[in-house]
Enzyme design. Sequence first.
Site, PDB file in Angstrom:
ATOM      1  N   HIS A 354      89.732  -5.100  98.198  1.00  0.00           N
ATOM      2  CA  HIS A 354      88.581  -6.009  98.115  1.00  0.00           C
ATOM      3  C   HIS A 354      87.979  -6.103  96.734  1.00  0.00           C
ATOM      4  O   HIS A 354      86.959  -6.762  96.550  1.00  0.00           O
ATOM      5  CB  HIS A 354      87.470  -5.584  99.081  1.00  0.00           C
ATOM      6  CG  HIS A 354      87.844  -5.654 100.521  1.00  0.00           C
ATOM      7  ND1 HIS A 354      87.611  -6.752 101.319  1.00  0.00           N
ATOM      8  CD2 HIS A 354      88.451  -4.751 101.316  1.00  0.00           C
ATOM      9  CE1 HIS A 354      88.043  -6.523 102.546  1.00  0.00           C
ATOM     10  NE2 HIS A 354      88.561  -5.306 102.569  1.00  0.00           N
ATOM     11  N   LYS A 545      73.372 -12.776  98.404  1.00  0.00           N
ATOM     12  CA  LYS A 545      74.501 -11.861  98.285  1.00  0.00           C
ATOM     13  C   LYS A 545      73.989 -10.594  97.620  1.00  0.00           C
ATOM     14  O   LYS A 545      72.861 -10.567  97.116  1.00  0.00           O
ATOM     15  CB  LYS A 545      75.630 -12.480  97.450  1.00  0.00           C
ATOM     16  CG  LYS A 545      75.123 -13.064  96.118  1.00  0.00           C
ATOM     17  CD  LYS A 545      76.219 -13.768  95.332  1.00  0.00           C
ATOM     18  CE  LYS A 545      76.545 -15.155  95.845  1.00  0.00           C
ATOM     19  NZ  LYS A 545      77.820 -15.281  96.528  1.00  0.00           N
ATOM     20  N   ARG A 546      74.805  -9.528  97.602  1.00  0.00           N
ATOM     21  CA  ARG A 546      74.380  -8.329  96.902  1.00  0.00           C
ATOM     22  C   ARG A 546      74.056  -8.645  95.450  1.00  0.00           C
ATOM     23  O   ARG A 546      74.636  -9.556  94.852  1.00  0.00           O
ATOM     24  CB  ARG A 546      75.480  -7.262  96.971  1.00  0.00           C
ATOM     25  CG  ARG A 546      75.510  -6.538  98.290  1.00  0.00           C
ATOM     26  CD  ARG A 546      74.178  -5.903  98.627  1.00  0.00           C
ATOM     27  NE  ARG A 546      73.947  -4.727  97.825  1.00  0.00           N
ATOM     28  CZ  ARG A 546      74.167  -3.490  98.245  1.00  0.00           C
ATOM     29  NH1 ARG A 546      74.586  -3.268  99.484  1.00  0.00           N
ATOM     30  NH2 ARG A 546      73.958  -2.469  97.454  1.00  0.00           N
ATOM     31  N   LYS A 551      78.091 -11.215  89.872  1.00  0.00           N
ATOM     32  CA  LYS A 551      77.709 -12.354  90.723  1.00  0.00           C
ATOM     33  C   LYS A 551      76.730 -13.287  90.007  1.00  0.00           C
ATOM     34  O   LYS A 551      76.484 -14.402  90.439  1.00  0.00           O
ATOM     35  CB  LYS A 551      77.113 -11.848  92.040  1.00  0.00           C
ATOM     36  CG  LYS A 551      78.119 -11.091  92.917  1.00  0.00           C
ATOM     37  CD  LYS A 551      77.474 -10.569  94.186  1.00  0.00           C
ATOM     38  CE  LYS A 551      78.368  -9.649  94.994  1.00  0.00           C
ATOM     39  NZ  LYS A 551      79.347 -10.372  95.844  1.00  0.00           N
ATOM     40  N   THR A 653      82.470 -14.665 101.136  1.00  0.00           N
ATOM     41  CA  THR A 653      82.519 -15.221 102.494  1.00  0.00           C
ATOM     42  C   THR A 653      81.241 -16.017 102.755  1.00  0.00           C
ATOM     43  O   THR A 653      81.239 -16.935 103.575  1.00  0.00           O
ATOM     44  CB  THR A 653      82.672 -14.107 103.554  1.00  0.00           C
ATOM     45  OG1 THR A 653      81.765 -13.048 103.234  1.00  0.00           O
ATOM     46  CG2 THR A 653      84.094 -13.580 103.576  1.00  0.00           C
ATOM     47  N   LYS A 657      80.318 -19.651 104.769  1.00  0.00           N
ATOM     48  CA  LYS A 657      79.241 -19.828 105.763  1.00  0.00           C
ATOM     49  C   LYS A 657      78.327 -20.979 105.364  1.00  0.00           C
ATOM     50  O   LYS A 657      77.927 -21.796 106.203  1.00  0.00           O
ATOM     51  CB  LYS A 657      78.426 -18.532 105.895  1.00  0.00           C
ATOM     52  CG  LYS A 657      79.226 -17.370 106.485  1.00  0.00           C
ATOM     53  CD  LYS A 657      78.587 -15.998 106.232  1.00  0.00           C
ATOM     54  CE  LYS A 657      79.616 -14.912 106.473  1.00  0.00           C
ATOM     55  NZ  LYS A 657      79.189 -13.585 105.978  1.00  0.00           N
TER      56      LYS A 657
END
Length: 816
Positions: A354, A545-546, A551, A653, A657
């Site tokens: 991952h 998200k985290r 990110k 992911t 969504k």
Amino acid sequence: MTAGAFAERFLHYLRYTRGLELADAGPADHVAALALAVREALVDRAVASRKAWTEFQAKTVHYLSMEYLLGRLLINNLIATGLLEPAREAMQSLGLNLDTIADEEIDPGLGNGGLGRLAACFLDSLATLNYPAYGYGLRYEYGMFRQELRDGWQVERPDRWLKGGYAWEIQRPDLTVPVKVGGRVEWRQGRHGKNRPVWVDWRVLYGVPHDVLIAGYGTPNVSVLRLWAAEAPREFDFQIFSQGDFLRAVAERERTEAITRVLYPADYVAAGRRLRLLQEYLLVAASVHDVVSRFRLRYGEAWELFPTKVAFQLNDTHPALTIVELMRFFLDDAELRWAQAWDLTRASCSYTNHTLLPEALETWPVALMESVIPRHVQIIYEINRRMLDEVGSANPRDLDRLERLSLVHEDGEKRFRMANLAIAGSHRINGVAKLHTELLRTRVARDFAELWPERFVAITNGITPRRWLLSCNPRLADLVTSRIGEGWERDLDRLSELAHLADEAEFQQRFMAVKRENKGDLVESIRTLCGIAVDPGSMFDVQIKRLHEYKRQLLNAMHIIALYRRIKDDPSRAVTPRTFIFGAKAAPSYHMAKLVIRLINGIAAIVNSDPDVGGRLKVAFLPDYRVTLAEQIIPAADLSEQISTAGWEASGTGNMKLALNGALTIGTLDGANIEIRDAVGEDNIFIFGLTAEQGAVLTISGHYDPWSYYRADPELAAIIDTLRKGTFTPGDESASHEIWSVLMEHGDRYLHLADFRSYVEAQSRVGALYPDQRAWAAKAIRNVAAMGWFSSDRAIRRYVEEIWHLDQVKIGAGEA
Ligand code: 26Q
């Protein structure tokens, strides 16, 4: 089932599990009784499923994961069992409201982020597709911390999620398994005079299973999620008691049971802590014991059948010891020879990677491992010796390559490389998106991929449409059903039938009306959670998200500063009103991530209250982001921020969504974004920034200089200056200055400056399109229509074809 019968069942559980009549029951009692009333249906289905799996001697997959983010289960299970309407009516007849009760259910946060939620989506799909499946995990007493915000800073609070009891779990003390730890290995003479290793002086602890049943949708099949709780042995208490050492006995018991006390709340900082190792080992040893016992019951000692009946899927390297524990069992307990033990092990195990971040790849100090599982250390060395012998004899001169392949990192303190172990012991290794798998093959696992190319496969992640559309967005689900009928919930490709409606004015209006109602609901939540008044007519620009540097929540923040400065320059200028919505937890030890939270909240405080802005920009950082909050935010999102530095987000992911719920994506060519672009078409997504290849070239060449972007772009320079000065973190200027320093003095590893202009330009195109609600709706509808492929049902089918080779099992009718 009728509403009347359901009401009776509900009252029964209120009375006989809580000792209450309706008049005396509170919200917690209502949730518990409702859950138990539904659980009854799940238990019937589980019994029927197990019976059918056994009867067909079906191969079963065992998904091993340190994390599961199930979310609340009540509404989902009501939908799956067809009991939603009876339950709704029943509650009404009792003067209660189902939605109010459902809102009281706890959300078990037994995971950090994507990897844990993926495990939950996979159990849903496995059940729905009629595959026999167990999930194995740990029953942490404290899940992911609760996040509070104080003066803009993240504060962590313990999550005692089990304090009121958890009605969905079924404790199975009868299936308790022993786990050995500690001690040492001695060489003793075996039966045939040969010296054999014997693990001695170990102590024992126990894993106690707690099962949560995961209902399939439109089928009686269920997946079983078995969570282990650590328990200390009683027999030792007695021994120590007789020596009179009561306090020591209790302390020892306490230490053992602390193994499953708390989830590690970090998703990238490899901890290297003994407690984490004990957690990973408990998961593996208890699960392998459980699986082997079940195999023995059905097939006795026919170990040659093992890989035809059992598959283990390792969710990242966290359960990589499965390979070693299986070897230990086959060698020491089943007394097989090495070659056969190794063939059986490799044929039953496979590993999902991952992450490619080098610092996130797990390694364990050999010395630490020796003190916990000395026999396993021996076995790893032997696996390594044989692998390197084999590779080395084919190609003896390439010592560098042998060093890279080695399971042991020898530079300084010796460490085991868990990714190398997981690859060596698996017959399939998969990445979670196309790009990610390609980078895995060519960078992180290159030497292995050259040796065994056929073992590497790409399986792009997916999401369950049951939770991420049907249950979280009933308005859109109803609209979809009204146009294409039922059935899309189990066959998401059918969403493509919506494509031809994208330009139909009436459908566009209905679609946007649904979005508007969902936004209205979220406006209320934001008012409650943040005390911020938000305009439901503004564009909801969402990043959830985290919190991670790669990110790039910071890039989003820089864009907000840009828009704010433009308004301050010319308050009368036309801007598309936007509400920036953030949800993100930072690992408690991740300093930089916490600074970014502080910055975003600082920007919020200033922007939200500036009269020049006049409410046209709002920033809301919603505290305590978790599955339940995601289910409220996603249906209301207009714009989905997927802006990671290309090459670093394995898949994502949340991107799927949000698109499934009709948000347009602004994103980089990273992870599954690439495949989302291919599915929706270039005109229906906002792509910007460097590619993974370009980013790598820039970084590796050593030519990347954030200052060159600073000098070339006055607007960017002004924003960077505000970070240096601390303009947006009054009172905490040093927080902002540290962020500045990471960008401008430490090389901006994640290329914020390189991608800034391209991002802001893409955002301008977004802002220009939004006011044209018809054009926006058309694109949003095309997104929804193209998301069928991103169902976790498709992903699970791929795992079945490429890795597990399971057969579907039809569950006997009548039971459900
Ligand atoms: C490791 C060692 C010690 C303590 C904690 C950990 C640890 C825990 C969790 C390391 C990593 C994680 C979680 C990683 C994760 O969630 N990765 C995400 O997985 C998703 C599902 O494949 C992808 O979509 C995301 O791209 C990826 O970031």
